[in-house]
Design a protein around this motif. Structure first.
Motif, PDB file in Angstrom:
ATOM      1  N   VAL A   1      48.615  45.690  -8.856  1.00  0.00           N
ATOM      2  CA  VAL A   1      47.445  45.168  -9.558  1.00  0.00           C
ATOM      3  C   VAL A   1      47.039  46.119 -10.683  1.00  0.00           C
ATOM      4  O   VAL A   1      46.717  45.683 -11.801  1.00  0.00           O
ATOM      5  CB  VAL A   1      46.272  44.958  -8.572  1.00  0.00           C
ATOM      6  CG1 VAL A   1      44.991  44.611  -9.332  1.00  0.00           C
ATOM      7  CG2 VAL A   1      46.603  43.847  -7.578  1.00  0.00           C
TER       8      VAL A   1
ATOM      9  N   LEU B   1      48.038  47.364  -4.339  1.00  0.00           N
ATOM     10  CA  LEU B   1      47.024  47.872  -5.269  1.00  0.00           C
ATOM     11  C   LEU B   1      47.677  48.479  -6.511  1.00  0.00           C
ATOM     12  O   LEU B   1      47.161  48.334  -7.627  1.00  0.00           O
ATOM     13  CB  LEU B   1      46.151  48.918  -4.585  1.00  0.00           C
ATOM     14  CG  LEU B   1      45.321  48.462  -3.377  1.00  0.00           C
ATOM     15  CD1 LEU B   1      44.400  49.591  -2.914  1.00  0.00           C
ATOM     16  CD2 LEU B   1      44.511  47.215  -3.699  1.00  0.00           C
TER      17      LEU B   1
ATOM     18  N   SER C   1      43.356  42.507  -4.702  1.00  0.00           N
ATOM     19  CA  SER C   1      42.924  43.904  -4.655  1.00  0.00           C
ATOM     20  C   SER C   1      41.696  44.078  -3.763  1.00  0.00           C
ATOM     21  O   SER C   1      41.657  44.971  -2.912  1.00  0.00           O
ATOM     22  CB  SER C   1      42.613  44.395  -6.068  1.00  0.00           C
ATOM     23  OG  SER C   1      42.105  45.713  -6.048  1.00  0.00           O
TER      24      SER C   1
ATOM     25  N   ARG D   1      41.800  46.156  -0.244  1.00  0.00           N
ATOM     26  CA  ARG D   1      41.020  47.395  -0.161  1.00  0.00           C
ATOM     27  C   ARG D   1      40.187  47.424   1.116  1.00  0.00           C
ATOM     28  O   ARG D   1      40.082  48.456   1.788  1.00  0.00           O
ATOM     29  CB  ARG D   1      40.115  47.541  -1.378  1.00  0.00           C
ATOM     30  CG  ARG D   1      40.816  47.995  -2.630  1.00  0.00           C
ATOM     31  CD  ARG D   1      39.859  48.180  -3.780  1.00  0.00           C
ATOM     32  NE  ARG D   1      40.564  48.428  -5.018  1.00  0.00           N
ATOM     33  CZ  ARG D   1      41.005  49.617  -5.407  1.00  0.00           C
ATOM     34  NH1 ARG D   1      40.807  50.676  -4.629  1.00  0.00           N
ATOM     35  NH2 ARG D   1      41.644  49.762  -6.559  1.00  0.00           N
TER      36      ARG D   1
END
Length: 216
Positions: A63, A60, A82, A86
């Motif tokens: 990104v 993450l 992402s 998540r």
């Protein structure tokens, strides 16, 4: 009549006390006092979950550090990574909470036992190395370089770092699949292998199109 009623009440009270006492004496025979609930996750599952949580969290970060002006296809791939990770982070955190375990592993990769290391490898030195970094993890210098990169340079560096990151994650998931007999953590590891292998294939192709070599 009143006396008889009082006698009956007294007798019933005595019987209740006797039955209660008998129940307490028999309880260990029916429900052992020292019996504890089965563990939600075993040590291998906890260690893998903790390490994969940290691994996903760095994805993450990569990104987030990617230049917003990159090619839409790269941006779309980054967003896909992402979104997927998540969701998986939420699952990993949920398992650790159920197991009453810390989200951070004080000894990364220690869930791998010596018997599962390839022949000729020194387990002690590998464990020491793992304490610093897990397979595929980027260094702070590399993350800073990604933050500074723009345009095509950002695209190439992001693909290189994320491809190496996915390759390391797939390796961890394969090791977990070998070590965990069954259950949701094993199934999740297998899903990660399939999903991240597919994304790694796309990144390999995108790098080849740009004439850029993957990182070792």
């Amino acid at each position: 009549m009143m006396t008889d009623r009082r006698v009956r009440v007294a007798v019933m009270a005595v019987l209740a006390v006797l039955l209660c006492g008998a129940g307490m004496l028999l309880r260990p025979l029916v429900i052992p006092d020292n019996e504890s609930a089965p563990a939600v996750l075993n040590p291998t599952e906890i260690g893998f979950t903790q390490d994969m949580l940290a691994h996903h969290q760095q994805a993450l970060v990569m990104v987030q550090r990617l230049d917003t002006g990159v090619d839409p296809s790269i941006r779309q791939l980054a967003q896909q990574i992402s979104d997927t990770q998540r969701v998986e982070i939420g699952t990993l955190l949920g398992w650790l909470r159920l197991a009453n375990a810390s989200p951070t592993n004080p000894h990364p990769m220690s869930w791998m036992s010596a018997m599962d290391m390839p022949a000729g490898h020194d387990h002690a030195s590998m464990a020491s190395s793992a304490a610093t970094t897990m397979p595929g993890m980027a260094t702070m210098r590399e993350l800073d370089a990604l933050s500074a990169a723009k345009g095509s340079d950002a695209e190439s560096l992001f693909l290189q770092l994320m491809l190496r990151h996915h390759t390391g994650g797939v390796g961890m998931a394969k090791d977990a699949d070998k070590l965990i007999a069954s259950g949701p953590v094993k199934e999740s590891a297998r899903a990660m292998i399939t999903e991240q292998s597919q994304e790694a294939g796309i990144m390999t192709l995108l790098l080849a199109q740009r004439g850029v070599q993957p990182l070792s």
